[in-house]
Design an enzyme around this catalytic site. Structure first.
Site, PDB file in Angstrom:
ATOM      1  N   GLU A 125       0.241  -1.029  -0.086  1.00  0.00           N
ATOM      2  CA  GLU A 125      -0.302   0.117   0.099  1.00  0.00           C
ATOM      3  C   GLU A 125       1.160   1.566   0.404  1.00  0.00           C
ATOM      4  O   GLU A 125       0.676   2.204  -0.194  1.00  0.00           O
ATOM      5  CB  GLU A 125      -0.945  -0.030   1.237  1.00  0.00           C
ATOM      6  CG  GLU A 125      -1.747  -0.731   0.517  1.00  0.00           C
ATOM      7  CD  GLU A 125      -1.658  -2.662   1.237  1.00  0.00           C
ATOM      8  OE1 GLU A 125      -2.560  -3.149   0.933  1.00  0.00           O
ATOM      9  OE2 GLU A 125      -0.613  -3.141   1.448  1.00  0.00           O
ATOM     10  N   HIS A 194     -10.091  -6.230   9.529  1.00  0.00           N
ATOM     11  CA  HIS A 194     -10.791  -5.572   8.746  1.00  0.00           C
ATOM     12  C   HIS A 194     -12.584  -4.862   8.797  1.00  0.00           C
ATOM     13  O   HIS A 194     -13.366  -4.917   7.786  1.00  0.00           O
ATOM     14  CB  HIS A 194     -10.883  -7.126   7.792  1.00  0.00           C
ATOM     15  CG  HIS A 194      -9.685  -6.947   6.982  1.00  0.00           C
ATOM     16  ND1 HIS A 194      -8.908  -8.831   7.752  1.00  0.00           N
ATOM     17  CD2 HIS A 194      -9.461  -7.785   6.332  1.00  0.00           C
ATOM     18  CE1 HIS A 194      -8.220  -8.659   7.559  1.00  0.00           C
ATOM     19  NE2 HIS A 194      -8.705  -8.259   5.861  1.00  0.00           N
TER      20      HIS A 194
END
Length: 389
Positions: A125, A194
């Site tokens: 990322e 998450h």
């Protein structure tokens, strides 16, 4: 150019051959579009008024025509339209290409625009977010997808020190027209890592705009406006809202990035909310109406900056405020919003501001415990009853 006609040879600056583009330079076309996108300045600015007019006209048109889409399809439509319109728009992220993205927002885009405009990246990322910032500095308009918003914590340096500050630290030499988007929020037993809500992490970064979509209509309109903006924009999409269905206009429209949405007019209390909590609030509103209350519900949509014009007008009418969010209570959007209301509308309040937020704990995996950490409609009803005593 012959090479541009082949879908396998599309470069980042090329467009799909199925949609011929005008001979006008991309920058000239973009300047015309940005003028209507309300990407910069407040809702009262000329751009804001144009965006409001576009949105109102589109909403009126949708009553008579339009087509039904799921929210992920609305986001996909926005990407396709903008990529056809502007050859500098590109998408990058993990599995955004031939897999079509984890929630299929980018499904089919690699076939339409080629592997360089829809770029599959490694699981890194910080690297691909930094690449997006660099691409924006050089004149492209990247849309960077985080497969899950929680993963973007790995790119916090790029989002903060690069995205938010480079326009300032370069003395205005660089603009960073990048969109950072992806699924987040508490889903269905996705576990703590998450189920992140990163609004509170990003809100303090100077130079960033933040918006949260909640319907297929505003998802498409906000995505298009974010792509056209000259500012870096973080678009929050809730993982549980992708399959919402709604009729949206066939005609092109955009939503103002700085404007809240009046969901339900009312007289007794102003309820400010956004994203998934909009639906918990509307569920609670049905119960409240049956109990004799008349709540006004506003989807703030713009998380940074707040639309204090719309919010203030509501407070001047109801004199009571309830904030409902899925963000964490400590340092969340609700805390910032409450502070802004106290600073600007203290004299109009007849009761203390109440704020319902998620508990400051990691989101449990067990479904019953997961629900217990998030605001539920019954809590909203009880809070309104308390405020209106």
């Amino acid at each position: 150019m012959a090479a541009a006609a082949s879908s396998t040879l599309h470069g980042v600056g090329a467009v799909a051959s199925a949609k011929p583009r005008s001979a006008a330079p991309a920058a000239a076309r973009r300047s015309v579009r940005v003028a209507a996108a309300a990407a910069k300045g407040g809702a009262g600015s000329a751009r804001g008024r144009l965006a409001k007019a576009d949105e109102a006209a589109a909403a009126a048109g949708s009553k008579s025509g339009g087509h039904e889409v799921l929210m992920f399809e609305a986001l996909r439509e926005a990407l396709i339209e903008e990529m056809n319109l502007d050859p500098t728009v590109c998408v990058m992220g993990e599995d955004v290409g031939h897999y079509g993205g984890s929630y299929k927002v980018t499904k089919g885009l690699a076939e339409m625009f080629g592997d360089l405009r829809v770029l599959d990246t490694p699981i890194a990322e910080n690297s691909f977010t930094g690449m997006g910032v660099g691409a924006a500095m050089k004149g492209l308009r990247p849309v960077v997808e985080g497969m899950n918003m929680g993963f973007l914590l790995l790119a916090y340096n790029q989002i903060s020190n690069n995205c938010g500050m480079l326009h300032y630290t370069s003395g205005g030499q660089f603009k960073i027209p990048v969109v950072i988007r992806g699924p987040g929020g508490v889903g269905r037993q996705l576990g703590a890592e998450h189920s992140q809500r990163l609004e509170s992490y990003f809100q303090s970064i100077p130079g960033l705009q933040m918006v949260a979509c909640s319907t297929p209509y505003n998802a498409k309109g906000l995505m298009k406006a974010a792509i056209r903006s000259e500012n870096p924009v973080v678009l929050f999409e809730h993982v549980l809202l992708y399959n919402l269905k709604e009729k949206i206009p066939d005609e092109e429209y955009i939503c103002c990035l700085e404007e809240a949405e009046m969901v339900r007019p009312g007289e007794h209390v102003t309820i400010l909310t956004y994203s998934r909590m909009r639906y918990h609030v509307m569920q609670a509103a049905k119960t409240l109406v049956n109990k004799g209350y008349d709540p006004e519900v506003i989807d703030i949509r713009s998380l940074k900056p707040f639309d204090l014009h719309t919010i203030g007008n509501s407070i001047k009418k109801t004199h009571r405020v309830l904030i409902v969010e899925e963000c964490m209570r400590t340092g969340g959007i609700g805390a910032s919003l409450r502070s802004a209301i106290i600073d600007n509308f203290w004299d109009y309040l007849d009761a203390p501001i109440m704020c319902l937020s998620s508990q400051d704990v990691p989101t449990p995996y067990a479904a019953t415990l997961e629900d217990a950490t998030v605001v539920q409609p019954a809590q909203i009803v009880a809070a309104v009853e308390q405020i209106c005593q």
